[in-house]
Scaffold this motif. Sequence first.
Motif, short mmCIF file in Angstrom:
data_model
loop_
_atom_site.label_atom_id
_atom_site.label_comp_id
_atom_site.label_asym_id
_atom_site.label_seq_id
_atom_site.Cartn_x
_atom_site.Cartn_y
_atom_site.Cartn_z
N ILE A 1 67.40 54.40 74.13
CA ILE A 1 67.92 54.23 75.56
C ILE A 1 68.71 52.97 75.68
CG2 ILE A 1 67.22 53.84 77.82
CD1 ILE A 1 64.94 55.88 77.27
N GLU A 2 67.90 51.91 75.12
CA GLU A 2 68.88 50.52 75.32
C GLU A 2 70.35 50.63 74.63
OE1 GLU A 2 69.30 46.79 76.44
OE2 GLU A 2 67.86 48.14 76.97
N GLN A 3 70.36 51.32 73.29
CA GLN A 3 71.76 51.42 72.62
C GLN A 3 72.52 52.27 73.54
OE1 GLN A 3 71.96 54.01 69.33
NE2 GLN A 3 73.69 53.11 68.47
N ALA A 4 72.11 53.10 74.35
CA ALA A 4 73.02 53.92 75.18
C ALA A 4 73.29 53.17 76.19
CB ALA A 4 72.25 55.31 75.52
N ARG A 5 72.56 52.39 77.01
CA ARG A 5 72.80 51.63 78.13
C ARG A 5 73.99 50.55 77.60
NH1 ARG A 5 67.88 50.46 79.64
NH2 ARG A 5 67.98 52.35 80.89
N ASN A 6 73.69 49.81 76.71
CA ASN A 6 74.78 49.10 76.09
C ASN A 6 75.98 49.40 75.95
OD1 ASN A 6 72.65 46.93 76.37
ND2 ASN A 6 72.10 46.94 74.16
N SER A 7 76.32 50.63 75.19
CA SER A 7 77.26 51.17 74.84
C SER A 7 78.03 51.80 75.95
CB SER A 7 77.15 52.40 73.99
OG SER A 7 76.27 52.15 72.68
N VAL A 8 77.57 52.21 76.90
CA VAL A 8 78.12 52.94 78.05
C VAL A 8 78.62 51.59 79.03
CG1 VAL A 8 77.76 54.05 80.35
CG2 VAL A 8 76.76 54.99 78.30
N GLU A 9 77.80 50.39 79.00
CA GLU A 9 78.45 49.28 79.58
C GLU A 9 79.58 48.81 79.21
OE1 GLU A 9 75.09 46.68 80.11
OE2 GLU A 9 73.89 47.85 81.47
N ARG A 10 79.59 48.72 77.57
CA ARG A 10 80.44 47.97 76.89
C ARG A 10 81.82 48.91 76.74
NH1 ARG A 10 79.49 45.29 71.69
NH2 ARG A 10 81.39 44.59 70.73
N TYR A 11 81.53 50.22 77.04
CA TYR A 11 82.69 51.19 77.31
C TYR A 11 83.49 51.25 78.26
CZ TYR A 11 85.46 55.56 77.07
OH TYR A 11 86.47 56.53 77.23
N ASP A 12 82.57 51.11 79.43
CA ASP A 12 83.00 51.22 80.72
C ASP A 12 83.85 50.01 81.08
OD1 ASP A 12 82.04 53.53 81.39
OD2 ASP A 12 80.33 52.99 82.32
N ALA A 13 83.26 48.75 80.43
CA ALA A 13 83.94 47.48 80.79
C ALA A 13 85.37 47.24 80.13
CB ALA A 13 83.35 46.25 80.22
N ASN A 14 85.30 48.21 78.87
CA ASN A 14 86.70 48.09 78.14
C ASN A 14 87.57 49.02 78.74
OD1 ASN A 14 86.59 45.95 75.82
ND2 ASN A 14 84.91 47.30 75.17
N LEU A 15 87.12 49.95 79.05
CA LEU A 15 87.93 51.07 80.18
C LEU A 15 88.61 50.63 81.34
CD1 LEU A 15 88.89 54.12 79.63
CD2 LEU A 15 87.07 54.70 81.16
N ALA A 16 87.87 49.73 81.88
CA ALA A 16 88.26 49.34 83.21
C ALA A 16 89.36 48.03 82.68
CB ALA A 16 87.18 48.26 83.89
N ALA A 17 89.44 47.47 81.59
CA ALA A 17 90.47 46.64 81.12
C ALA A 17 91.44 47.27 80.57
CB ALA A 17 89.71 45.64 80.11
N GLY A 18 91.60 48.75 80.49
CA GLY A 18 92.72 49.56 79.87
C GLY A 18 92.59 49.77 78.44
N ILE A 19 91.29 49.72 77.98
CA ILE A 19 91.25 49.77 76.34
C ILE A 19 90.12 51.12 76.49
CG2 ILE A 19 90.05 48.86 74.25
CD1 ILE A 19 90.28 46.18 75.59
N GLY A 20 90.74 52.26 75.90
CA GLY A 20 89.83 53.45 75.92
C GLY A 20 89.08 53.66 74.86
N VAL A 21 89.11 52.79 73.60
CA VAL A 21 88.49 53.06 72.60
C VAL A 21 87.89 51.84 72.17
CG1 VAL A 21 87.99 54.13 70.16
CG2 VAL A 21 89.54 55.38 71.78
N THR A 22 86.55 51.61 71.91
CA THR A 22 86.17 50.46 71.35
C THR A 22 85.03 50.47 70.45
OG1 THR A 22 85.27 48.18 72.18
CG2 THR A 22 84.37 50.08 73.14
N THR A 23 84.24 49.66 70.03
CA THR A 23 83.08 49.70 69.27
C THR A 23 81.94 49.04 69.88
OG1 THR A 23 83.76 47.60 68.07
CG2 THR A 23 84.59 49.49 67.10
N ASP A 24 80.81 49.53 69.20
CA ASP A 24 79.68 49.05 69.55
C ASP A 24 79.19 47.67 68.86
OD1 ASP A 24 78.42 49.77 67.05
OD2 ASP A 24 77.28 51.42 67.78
N GLU A 25 78.15 47.07 68.91
CA GLU A 25 77.82 45.76 68.46
C GLU A 25 77.61 45.82 66.95
OE1 GLU A 25 74.94 47.99 70.37
OE2 GLU A 25 76.14 46.53 71.62
N ASP A 26 77.71 47.27 66.30
CA ASP A 26 77.38 47.45 64.88
C ASP A 26 78.78 47.65 64.33
OD1 ASP A 26 74.77 46.61 64.77
OD2 ASP A 26 74.11 48.72 65.33
#
Length: 134
Positions: A92-117
């Motif tokens: 759940i924590e990984q999912a939450r962190n990944s969604v937050e990271r993705y949404d932040a990057n998407l808002a910045a115009g970046i459609g694909v990113t990576t997780d902390e690993d």
Amino acid sequence: LAIGEADLGSELGIARDAHQAWWPLRMNLVVASGAAEREAPTGPVSTEFRDLTEFARTTRDLRDSGFGSRPAIHPAQVTVINAIMKPSPAEIEQARNSVERYDANLAAGIGVTTDEDGRMLDEAVIRRFRRMLQ
């Protein structure tokens, strides 16, 4: 969605322990559920309530094949189903962190990113995480 394997097996002449015969039908159900944008289907019941190790193995197989739950016919099965089918706190924590990271990057115009690993996060991966969080 679910298949009543005992009933269907009786109609089609498929034995309960003919495991290879059931998997194509089960996977058709998983695909149909996804195509219809439904929740993951419910796996079949198991009359095995004494050998919980085997029950856990088959429950993991169902989870890993796209099933979202499984009914219990005995109270001893409930703990096993919950332990396997429910996401762990770490998942759940990984999912939450990944969604937050993705949404932040998407808002910045970046459609694909990576997780902390360093694993890729795209819309398909995030869709799975969003379902988990729901």
